[in-house]
Write a protein that holds these residues in place. Structure first.
Motif, short mmCIF file in Angstrom:
data_model
loop_
_atom_site.label_atom_id
_atom_site.label_comp_id
_atom_site.label_asym_id
_atom_site.label_seq_id
_atom_site.Cartn_x
_atom_site.Cartn_y
_atom_site.Cartn_z
N ASN A 17 0.99 -1.17 0.40
CA ASN A 17 0.56 0.19 -0.24
C ASN A 17 0.67 1.54 -0.05
O ASN A 17 1.94 1.25 0.18
CB ASN A 17 -1.08 -0.67 1.30
CG ASN A 17 -0.06 -0.61 2.71
OD1 ASN A 17 1.06 0.82 2.32
ND2 ASN A 17 -0.88 -1.41 3.55
N ARG A 60 -3.20 0.94 -3.28
CA ARG A 60 -3.02 -0.03 -2.37
C ARG A 60 -3.22 -1.31 -3.75
O ARG A 60 -4.26 -1.41 -4.49
CB ARG A 60 -4.26 -0.82 -1.15
CG ARG A 60 -4.91 -1.08 -1.31
CD ARG A 60 -5.75 -1.10 -0.14
NE ARG A 60 -5.77 0.06 0.90
CZ ARG A 60 -5.21 0.77 1.88
NH1 ARG A 60 -4.15 -1.27 2.17
NH2 ARG A 60 -5.11 1.37 2.62
N HIS A 108 -7.95 -5.68 9.26
CA HIS A 108 -7.18 -4.90 8.20
C HIS A 108 -8.70 -4.75 7.54
O HIS A 108 -8.35 -3.53 6.65
CB HIS A 108 -6.09 -5.18 7.82
CG HIS A 108 -5.00 -5.29 6.55
ND1 HIS A 108 -4.73 -3.91 6.93
CD2 HIS A 108 -5.42 -5.24 4.96
CE1 HIS A 108 -4.38 -3.50 5.59
NE2 HIS A 108 -5.09 -4.90 4.79
N ARG A 111 -10.41 -1.92 8.13
CA ARG A 111 -9.84 -0.27 8.29
C ARG A 111 -10.42 0.80 7.24
O ARG A 111 -10.11 0.78 6.61
CB ARG A 111 -8.66 -0.91 9.33
CG ARG A 111 -8.34 -0.50 10.47
CD ARG A 111 -6.93 -1.03 10.76
NE ARG A 111 -6.14 0.44 10.14
CZ ARG A 111 -6.05 1.12 11.15
NH1 ARG A 111 -7.23 1.08 12.78
NH2 ARG A 111 -5.39 2.69 10.79
N VAL A 112 -9.35 -1.07 5.96
CA VAL A 112 -9.41 -0.72 4.08
C VAL A 112 -10.96 0.15 3.74
O VAL A 112 -10.91 0.96 3.57
CB VAL A 112 -9.40 -1.88 3.52
CG1 VAL A 112 -9.27 -1.44 2.52
CG2 VAL A 112 -7.36 -2.37 4.18
N ASP A 117 -7.40 2.90 6.57
CA ASP A 117 -5.52 2.94 6.39
C ASP A 117 -6.04 3.38 5.55
O ASP A 117 -4.69 2.97 4.56
CB ASP A 117 -6.10 1.54 5.79
CG ASP A 117 -4.72 1.25 6.44
OD1 ASP A 117 -4.44 1.27 6.80
OD2 ASP A 117 -4.57 -0.06 4.55
#
Lengths: 427, 270
Positions: A17, A60, A108, A111-112, A117
């Motif tokens: 990312n 990402r 994760h 968060r993405v 993120d």
């Protein structure tokens, strides 16, 4: 509480990312739509991988997998795979790769998709990109119960996070803040005219932001006529010379000034003259030049709203401070949702032994029935047809019991999760 | 027989609306999901309670609850609060409640304080009923115009002072506020004009004397002249932006004064 079955697939993500890779590498590894199916196919060819989703955005490139057994070297596998598709050396990719597994991978994912993120924290574009990537994988038949539940659950949480916390509000660049402020004066931009003074990088960025919001007309005035024409063409506007400034000032609703002139190019007297001819129509002045282009006194004229670079930076700082608070609230929400998502993802799998046994028994019975039917003297040309028919029959027969069992398993898992105090639990 | 509004009957709904106003203003300045939701719920509860009070009164008297100044003010407060859930999305003014509910609440407390004072209007004649209905509609439109004018003045101040924050973000654009304020003013003026015409017809039938000199009539005509000037100024574009909006807000105060002072203090046949 750990009720996992021995061959339960593990969720893992391997990717890079904006924090781990330069844009030069990210842009080469970006998976274009026409190659997504081939990349998905390659991911599923990795030993143990049962389900896959490939998420590729400008910030990402991530390969999501549900695997059992987990590959021995997933970073190596993904590096080789991306290298093969992008024509980049695996050695160059591997140091930029990061891996998350199990609960860490689910966290994760949350968060993405909530934008926590992202480079611009709280952005919502990544949510639609993740949704597209997931739907593409579904279309390629690359997902299964684990990733389906993980992604669908994560999308629900992201929607909640954006509704309940102001994490996506406020701008994080001076040009975006200027355009946001314009929308606090004017309701519609389709019938408005912007005058851009100077064709430098900042002026261009703001002009592009205005154009992307559907501004009706953009006029660019610059000392270098060629640069003015180039920018005007890029934003679908027109170029003019300095001699037309007074006339254009009367027509404009928004003025963005970003020249490198050492002295103000818009004196208060000039603005006042224009305002007399505008009959109190509001004029929004954005001065993003250093040294300033627009005389400060212009902001004291009636119906004129003047914002300079410091004012805009204050707007950005204020938005950043508020977003930081919102991020904390959003993280608290994610902590609360994590156990529920984890329970939802694994519930189907924890019921798998009973489901597989039931399915196996039914399949055995079906085969026995087919064999008996064929042994009774029917012709072989009918074999395929009978296979299809009975297979369909079994699926239909088992549909309801399987669904009920899955639901029950999920309820069993969610009951303790609902009582959870928000702390992550082992699954 | 007219039943005067008992202060204690309307105190509970008004207390709810006061709490709703405080929370709506808090939400405007501080943000936060909880205060916004609580403000909406309290507005709903206060509106429901007020509707119950006025509905009971209307059923008992078998007429609209506009028999005295107090009932008129409470009816306007109720209509404004009840229309809010439709007005906010329709006009695309998400923070309207933070201005309209306090305006309605202030009218409600004025009703509370003026309960039992002034004359009561008993007539059920057609012209008189029309006068009342059109007057209420005009009053409500002017209240919306006042609320949007207040929003405009606050947003303009925020923009001029270059003060980023939640208020700036929560309030809509000046252009949207100006447009809504103009439309509400014109609509209110049309209703008000029609109401005065119906009132004149009713007065001509009911009173033989020189009713034009009645204090309430004079006050209403003064308000009509002020609003006619506002509408004409907007139409010709002579006054725009902050000036016309501030005048609009002042016009509503004049309108209230033109109604309340003669009706409560000066007496007369009206």
């Amino acid at each position: 509480m750990n009720r996992s079955s021995p061959d339960r697939p593990e969720i893992l993500v391997v990717g890079l990312n904006h924090r781990t890779a330069e844009v030069s590498l990210r842009e080469r590894l970006a998976v274009r739509a026409d190659r997504a199916a081939a990349v998905l196919e390659s991911v599923r060819a990795i030993g143990g991988v049962r389900e896959a989703v490939v998420l590729s955005t400008c910030n990402r490139v991530e390969v999501w997998m549900a695997a059992s057994p987990v590959p021995a070297d997933p970073e190596g596998d993904v590096a080789d795979l991306l290298a093969g598709h992008a024509g980049v050396g695996a050695d160059e990719i591997r140091p930029a790769l990061v891996r998350h597994a199990g609960q860490d991978a689910l966290r994760h994912l949350l968060r993405v998709v909530t934008g926590l993120d992202a480079l611009a924290v709280g952005e919502t574009q990544v949510l639609s990109q993740a949704r597209e990537a997931y739907l593409w994988a579904v279309g390629c038949d690359a997902t299964g119960p684990v990733l389906n539940r993980a992604f669908q659950g994560a999308f629900r949480v992201a929607k909640r996070a954006h509704t309940q916390t102001p994490v996506d509000r406020g701008q994080n660049s001076v040009s975006a803040a200027a355009v946001d402020l314009v929308s606090k004066v004017f309701e519609r931009l389709e019938d408005k005219t912007a005058l851009v003074l100077g064709a430098g990088e900042t002026g261009e960025r703001t002009a592009r932001q205005l154009a992307s919001r559907g501004l009706g007309r953009i006029v660019v005035i610059n000392r270098d006529a060629e640069r003015a024409s180039r920018l005007a063409q890029a934003v679908g506007g027109s170029a003019d010379g300095w001699e037309a400034l007074d006339e254009r000032l009367v027509e404009a609703d928004i003025v963005v000034s970003a020249t490198d002139a050492p002295l103000p190019v818009l004196r208060a007297a000039r603005v006042a003259r224009a305002m007399e001819r505008r009959r109190a129509r509001p004029l929004f002045l954005v001065d993003i030049a250093v040294p300033r282009d627009i005389e400060e006194a212009s902001g004291r004229i009636g119906h004129v709203y003047l914002y300079n670079i410091d004012d805009l930076q204050a707007v950005v700082d204020e938005a950043t401070a508020r977003r930081t608070q919102a991020v904390d609230a959003c993280l608290a929400l994610l902590d609360l949702e994590m156990p529920r998502l984890a329970a939802s993802v694994w519930s189907a799998w924890d019921a798998a032994p009973a489901l597989l046994s039931l399915q196996g028994d039914a399949e055995r019975i079906r085969r026995e029935e087919v064999e008996r039917f064929l042994a009774e003297g029917n012709g072989t040309p009918l074999r395929e047809e009978v296979e299809r028919l009975t297979s369909r029959l079994v699926r239909r027969l088992l549909h309801e019991p399987l669904r009920a069992l899955r639901r029950e398993a999920q309820e069993r898992q969610e009951a303790p999760a609902a009582r959870d105090d928000g702390r992550p639990r082992a699954v | 027989m007219t039943v005067a509004v008992s202060p204690w009957i309307v105190a509970a709904p008004l207390a709810l609306l006061t709490a709703a106003s405080a929370l709506a203003i808090l939400h405007l300045f501080r943000g936060g999901e909880r205060s916004g939701r609580a403000a909406r719920l309290l507005t709903l509860a206060g509106t429901g309670a007020l509707a119950a009070v006025l509905g009971t009164m209307a059923l008992r008297e078998r007429r609209l609850p506009v028999a005295d100044v107090s009932q008129v003010l409470l009816s306007v407060a109720l209509m404004a609060c009840a229309a809010l859930p439709a007005l906010e999305p329709l006009l695309r003014l998400p923070s309207l409640g933070a201005f309209l509910v306090p305006t309605a609440t202030a009218l409600g407390w004025t009703a509370f304080l003026s309960a039992g004072q002034g004359r009561t209007w008993q007539s059920r004649e057609l012209w008189m009923s029309l006068h009342g209905i059109l007057g209420l509609a005009g009053f409500c439109a002017f209240a919306v115009a006042f609320a949007t004018a207040a929003m405009y003045l606050l947003q303009e101040r925020q923009l001029r002072r270059r003060r980023p924050g939640h208020v700036l973000e929560a309030l809509p654009s000046l252009e949207a506020l100006d447009r809504t304020c103009a439309r509400a003013t014109v609509l209110g003026f049309l209703f008000f004009t029609a109401s005065l015409a119906a009132g004149a017809a009713a007065a001509a039938q009911a009173w033989s004397g020189a009713w034009m000199h009645e204090p309430v009539v004079v006050g209403s005509l003064a308000s009509w002249v002020a609003y006619a000037f506002l509408v004409a100024s907007r139409g010709t574009g002579r006054l725009q932006g902050r000036t016309i909006t501030a005048l609009g807000a002042a016009g509503f105060v004049l309108y209230l004064a033109g109604f309340l002072v003669p009706a409560l203090l000066l007496g007369g046949a009206h």
